[in-house]
Motif scaffolding. Structure first.
Motif, PDB file in Angstrom:
ATOM      1  N   ASN A 115       0.801  -1.204   0.000  1.00  0.00           N
ATOM      2  CA  ASN A 115       0.000   0.000   0.000  1.00  0.00           C
ATOM      3  C   ASN A 115       0.842   1.266   0.000  1.00  0.00           C
ATOM      4  O   ASN A 115       1.877   1.340   0.647  1.00  0.00           O
ATOM      5  CB  ASN A 115      -0.888   0.036   1.246  1.00  0.00           C
ATOM      6  N   SER A 116       0.356   2.245  -0.720  1.00  0.00           N
ATOM      7  CA  SER A 116       0.842   3.610  -0.609  1.00  0.00           C
ATOM      8  C   SER A 116      -0.385   4.478  -0.382  1.00  0.00           C
ATOM      9  O   SER A 116      -1.222   4.620  -1.275  1.00  0.00           O
ATOM     10  CB  SER A 116       1.580   4.037  -1.885  1.00  0.00           C
ATOM     11  N   GLY A 117      -0.521   5.024   0.809  1.00  0.00           N
ATOM     12  CA  GLY A 117      -1.733   5.758   1.147  1.00  0.00           C
ATOM     13  C   GLY A 117      -1.432   7.135   1.686  1.00  0.00           C
ATOM     14  O   GLY A 117      -0.354   7.392   2.238  1.00  0.00           O
ATOM     15  N   HIS A 118      -2.391   8.037   1.527  1.00  0.00           N
ATOM     16  CA  HIS A 118      -2.283   9.387   2.057  1.00  0.00           C
ATOM     17  C   HIS A 118      -3.582   9.697   2.791  1.00  0.00           C
ATOM     18  O   HIS A 118      -4.669   9.564   2.211  1.00  0.00           O
ATOM     19  CB  HIS A 118      -2.057  10.406   0.946  1.00  0.00           C
ATOM     20  N   TYR A 119      -3.496  10.120   4.062  1.00  0.00           N
ATOM     21  CA  TYR A 119      -4.673  10.382   4.870  1.00  0.00           C
ATOM     22  C   TYR A 119      -4.535  11.755   5.525  1.00  0.00           C
ATOM     23  O   TYR A 119      -3.481  12.092   6.059  1.00  0.00           O
ATOM     24  CB  TYR A 119      -4.846   9.312   5.947  1.00  0.00           C
ATOM     25  N   ARG A 120      -5.597  12.528   5.481  1.00  0.00           N
ATOM     26  CA  ARG A 120      -5.629  13.844   6.111  1.00  0.00           C
ATOM     27  C   ARG A 120      -6.672  13.834   7.222  1.00  0.00           C
ATOM     28  O   ARG A 120      -7.869  13.649   6.974  1.00  0.00           O
ATOM     29  CB  ARG A 120      -5.976  14.920   5.082  1.00  0.00           C
ATOM     30  N   PHE A 121      -6.202  14.022   8.462  1.00  0.00           N
ATOM     31  CA  PHE A 121      -7.074  14.050   9.627  1.00  0.00           C
ATOM     32  C   PHE A 121      -7.461  15.509   9.861  1.00  0.00           C
ATOM     33  O   PHE A 121      -6.737  16.266  10.527  1.00  0.00           O
ATOM     34  CB  PHE A 121      -6.371  13.434  10.838  1.00  0.00           C
ATOM     35  N   THR A 122      -8.602  15.901   9.295  1.00  0.00           N
ATOM     36  CA  THR A 122      -8.952  17.306   9.214  1.00  0.00           C
ATOM     37  C   THR A 122      -9.255  17.930  10.569  1.00  0.00           C
ATOM     38  O   THR A 122      -8.911  19.087  10.808  1.00  0.00           O
ATOM     39  CB  THR A 122     -10.158  17.480   8.279  1.00  0.00           C
ATOM     40  N   ASP A 123      -9.909  17.211  11.463  1.00  0.00           N
ATOM     41  CA  ASP A 123     -10.238  17.758  12.781  1.00  0.00           C
ATOM     42  C   ASP A 123      -9.016  17.824  13.686  1.00  0.00           C
ATOM     43  O   ASP A 123      -8.851  18.769  14.457  1.00  0.00           O
ATOM     44  CB  ASP A 123     -11.332  16.922  13.457  1.00  0.00           C
ATOM     45  N   ALA A 124      -8.151  16.815  13.610  1.00  0.00           N
ATOM     46  CA  ALA A 124      -6.980  16.754  14.488  1.00  0.00           C
ATOM     47  C   ALA A 124      -5.825  17.611  13.972  1.00  0.00           C
ATOM     48  O   ALA A 124      -4.933  17.964  14.734  1.00  0.00           O
ATOM     49  CB  ALA A 124      -6.514  15.304  14.641  1.00  0.00           C
TER      50      ALA A 124
ATOM     51  N   VAL B 179     -11.094   6.566   1.774  1.00  0.00           N
ATOM     52  CA  VAL B 179     -11.664   6.577   3.114  1.00  0.00           C
ATOM     53  C   VAL B 179     -12.232   7.955   3.378  1.00  0.00           C
ATOM     54  O   VAL B 179     -11.736   8.963   2.862  1.00  0.00           O
ATOM     55  CB  VAL B 179     -10.624   6.213   4.191  1.00  0.00           C
ATOM     56  N   ASN B 180     -13.277   8.003   4.207  1.00  0.00           N
ATOM     57  CA  ASN B 180     -13.919   9.281   4.447  1.00  0.00           C
ATOM     58  C   ASN B 180     -14.697   9.249   5.757  1.00  0.00           C
ATOM     59  O   ASN B 180     -15.268   8.222   6.139  1.00  0.00           O
ATOM     60  CB  ASN B 180     -14.877   9.634   3.294  1.00  0.00           C
ATOM     61  N   SER B 181     -14.692  10.368   6.468  1.00  0.00           N
ATOM     62  CA  SER B 181     -15.547  10.594   7.628  1.00  0.00           C
ATOM     63  C   SER B 181     -15.609  12.094   7.852  1.00  0.00           C
ATOM     64  O   SER B 181     -15.072  12.877   7.061  1.00  0.00           O
ATOM     65  CB  SER B 181     -15.004   9.886   8.875  1.00  0.00           C
ATOM     66  N   SER B 182     -16.247  12.513   8.932  1.00  0.00           N
ATOM     67  CA  SER B 182     -16.328  13.940   9.232  1.00  0.00           C
ATOM     68  C   SER B 182     -14.963  14.525   9.591  1.00  0.00           C
ATOM     69  O   SER B 182     -14.786  15.736   9.577  1.00  0.00           O
ATOM     70  CB  SER B 182     -17.301  14.171  10.392  1.00  0.00           C
ATOM     71  N   GLY B 183     -13.968  13.660   9.911  1.00  0.00           N
ATOM     72  CA  GLY B 183     -12.645  14.160  10.260  1.00  0.00           C
ATOM     73  C   GLY B 183     -11.520  13.479   9.514  1.00  0.00           C
ATOM     74  O   GLY B 183     -10.357  13.563   9.933  1.00  0.00           O
ATOM     75  N   LEU B 184     -11.826  12.811   8.392  1.00  0.00           N
ATOM     76  CA  LEU B 184     -10.805  12.045   7.680  1.00  0.00           C
ATOM     77  C   LEU B 184     -11.067  12.061   6.182  1.00  0.00           C
ATOM     78  O   LEU B 184     -12.196  11.861   5.735  1.00  0.00           O
ATOM     79  CB  LEU B 184     -10.790  10.597   8.173  1.00  0.00           C
ATOM     80  N   GLU B 185      -9.990  12.303   5.413  1.00  0.00           N
ATOM     81  CA  GLU B 185     -10.026  12.179   3.968  1.00  0.00           C
ATOM     82  C   GLU B 185      -8.778  11.424   3.537  1.00  0.00           C
ATOM     83  O   GLU B 185      -7.707  11.644   4.090  1.00  0.00           O
ATOM     84  CB  GLU B 185     -10.045  13.559   3.294  1.00  0.00           C
ATOM     85  N   GLY B 186      -8.905  10.542   2.556  1.00  0.00           N
ATOM     86  CA  GLY B 186      -7.702   9.838   2.128  1.00  0.00           C
ATOM     87  C   GLY B 186      -7.963   8.842   1.029  1.00  0.00           C
ATOM     88  O   GLY B 186      -9.109   8.598   0.628  1.00  0.00           O
ATOM     89  N   TYR B 187      -6.880   8.282   0.520  1.00  0.00           N
ATOM     90  CA  TYR B 187      -6.954   7.270  -0.525  1.00  0.00           C
ATOM     91  C   TYR B 187      -5.863   6.244  -0.290  1.00  0.00           C
ATOM     92  O   TYR B 187      -4.914   6.468   0.473  1.00  0.00           O
ATOM     93  CB  TYR B 187      -6.782   7.903  -1.915  1.00  0.00           C
ATOM     94  N   ASN B 188      -5.985   5.098  -0.950  1.00  0.00           N
ATOM     95  CA  ASN B 188      -5.007   4.034  -0.819  1.00  0.00           C
ATOM     96  C   ASN B 188      -4.873   3.313  -2.153  1.00  0.00           C
ATOM     97  O   ASN B 188      -5.874   3.014  -2.801  1.00  0.00           O
ATOM     98  CB  ASN B 188      -5.441   3.052   0.272  1.00  0.00           C
ATOM     99  N   VAL B 189      -3.649   3.035  -2.565  1.00  0.00           N
ATOM    100  CA  VAL B 189      -3.361   2.281  -3.777  1.00  0.00           C
ATOM    101  C   VAL B 189      -2.558   1.051  -3.379  1.00  0.00           C
ATOM    102  O   VAL B 189      -1.523   1.167  -2.727  1.00  0.00           O
ATOM    103  CB  VAL B 189      -2.560   3.112  -4.797  1.00  0.00           C
ATOM    104  N   GLY B 190      -3.006  -0.135  -3.753  1.00  0.00           N
ATOM    105  CA  GLY B 190      -2.337  -1.360  -3.353  1.00  0.00           C
ATOM    106  C   GLY B 190      -2.085  -2.296  -4.533  1.00  0.00           C
ATOM    107  O   GLY B 190      -2.920  -2.407  -5.429  1.00  0.00           O
ATOM    108  N   ILE B 191      -0.931  -2.948  -4.536  1.00  0.00           N
ATOM    109  CA  ILE B 191      -0.653  -4.013  -5.476  1.00  0.00           C
ATOM    110  C   ILE B 191      -0.127  -5.204  -4.686  1.00  0.00           C
ATOM    111  O   ILE B 191       0.443  -5.038  -3.600  1.00  0.00           O
ATOM    112  CB  ILE B 191       0.385  -3.603  -6.549  1.00  0.00           C
ATOM    113  N   GLY B 192      -0.341  -6.411  -5.181  1.00  0.00           N
ATOM    114  CA  GLY B 192       0.122  -7.566  -4.437  1.00  0.00           C
ATOM    115  C   GLY B 192      -0.243  -8.861  -5.134  1.00  0.00           C
ATOM    116  O   GLY B 192      -0.689  -8.876  -6.280  1.00  0.00           O
ATOM    117  N   PHE B 193      -0.042  -9.966  -4.426  1.00  0.00           N
ATOM    118  CA  PHE B 193      -0.384 -11.279  -4.966  1.00  0.00           C
ATOM    119  C   PHE B 193      -0.755 -12.209  -3.827  1.00  0.00           C
ATOM    120  O   PHE B 193      -0.400 -11.985  -2.671  1.00  0.00           O
ATOM    121  CB  PHE B 193       0.784 -11.866  -5.763  1.00  0.00           C
ATOM    122  N   THR B 194      -1.504 -13.248  -4.176  1.00  0.00           N
ATOM    123  CA  THR B 194      -1.892 -14.274  -3.218  1.00  0.00           C
ATOM    124  C   THR B 194      -0.968 -15.469  -3.385  1.00  0.00           C
ATOM    125  O   THR B 194      -0.854 -16.019  -4.478  1.00  0.00           O
ATOM    126  CB  THR B 194      -3.342 -14.720  -3.445  1.00  0.00           C
ATOM    127  N   VAL B 195      -0.303 -15.868  -2.288  1.00  0.00           N
ATOM    128  CA  VAL B 195       0.657 -16.968  -2.347  1.00  0.00           C
ATOM    129  C   VAL B 195      -0.082 -18.290  -2.477  1.00  0.00           C
ATOM    130  O   VAL B 195      -1.132 -18.506  -1.864  1.00  0.00           O
ATOM    131  CB  VAL B 195       1.551 -16.980  -1.080  1.00  0.00           C
TER     132      VAL B 195
END
Length: 307
Positions: free
Chosen positions: A45-54, A289-305
């Motif tokens: 994962n490479s994700g970015h999250y902004r905690f707007t209230d905090a 992801v989203n809420s009243s105090g959170l904005e963000g996205y996530n990009v993931g790559i991977g495989f199942t063993v």
């Protein structure tokens, strides 16, 4: 006020000793638990999250894994799980820290490095019900450093050895029940999971055996995977869409400023059941992801063993 408490707690645990040490330590553990909670997605994962209230934001790079062992029992098998990760927590504004005679601003950030390993047991039956229970121990190092203009993963690794860091140990307890059943080629599913996090900031025997809840996440999810959409040389493409609702409990809510958030995502699977001996399928995942105090996205790559 929450941002000041957030940063003051970290500095107190790293450098300061005072009459309010136990309060600062509790807040510090809650912040580490917040980092653990928001690095628990699937895949690389490479994700970015902004905690707007905090008033802070978080960049995450994370690689978890989960592998189910084959079993001689009809309905029960064991599995192992773990993770390695790195995150940066960055302040939005400027705050003075009187005890350090310094000013914290967007040029300073909190680095966290994680590594975990654990295992558990899974029960599944012919009606499509899967029940998992497991325990993971996650080691993490946390420290504050100055952000460079060209700050990247290489700088983060170098910083790991140069600066003073605090060592932490987190217990992660996982329970999950899932219903998944094929219907006209589709695989719809519903799941309910509960994760409990408890962080210790030192490794004394008394600290490791005393257990007080710091953070928990209860999640409910709905999703479905499509039938084969495209086939090539015994490999094929499927797509999945999902929606999750999450409820946070414990001290983490004082750190992030909210107690509920949602996740919406889509996954593309390239299934290779016969072509590659060590992998069942590869995937690309996009989610927000989203809420009243959170904005963000996530990009993931991977495989199942598949062994």
């Amino acid at each position: 006020m929450k941002v000041l408490f957030f940063l003051f707690a970290v500095f107190s645990s790293l450098y300061a000793q005072s009459d309010e040490e136990s309060i600062a330590q509790k807040a510090y553990q809650a912040n580490i638990n917040a980092l653990m909670v928001f690095t628990s997605q699937e895949g690389l994962n490479s994700g970015h999250y902004r905690f707007t209230d905090a008033g802070f934001k978080m960049d995450i790079y994370h690689l978890p894994f989960l592998y189910h062992f084959k079993s001689s029992y009809e309905n029960i098998n064991f599995f192992i799980m773990g993770n390695v990760g790195y995150s940066r927590t960055i302040l939005d504004g400027t705050i003075a820290v009187p005890s350090q005679n310094e000013v914290l601003d967007y040029d300073n950030h909190l680095r966290t490095y994680t590594g975990g390993l654990g295992g558990g047991i899974r029960y599944q039956n012919e009606n499509g019900i899967n029940i998992l229970a497991g325990l993971e121990l996650i080691y993490s190092r946390t420290g504050i450093s100055v952000r460079q203009p060209d700050d990247d993963i290489g700088d983060a690794i170098e910083d790991f050895f140069k600066n003073k860091f605090n060592d932490n140990l987190t217990y992660k307890v996982l329970t999950q029940i899932e219903y998944r059943k094929a219907y006209k080629g589709f695989e719809p599913y519903a799941l309910l999971s509960y994760k409990l996090y408890e962080t210790k900031a030192d490794f004394s025997f008394d600290a490791l055996t005393s257990f007080t809840t710091q953070a928990s996440v209860t999640s409910f999810g709905l999703g479905a995977e499509t039938p084969q959409l495209y086939t090539f040389n015994q490999m094929y493409l499927t797509l999945e869409a999902y929606l999750y609702g999450h409820y946070l409990g414990g001290d983490i809510t004082d750190v992030v400023g909210f107690d509920t958030y949602s996740t919406v995502g889509a996954v593309a699977y390239w299934n290779t059941p016969e072509n590659i001996s060590w992998a069942e399928r590869f995937f690309l995942e996009l989610s927000t992801v989203n809420s009243s105090g959170l904005e963000g996205y996530n990009v993931g790559i991977g495989f199942t063993v598949d062994f």
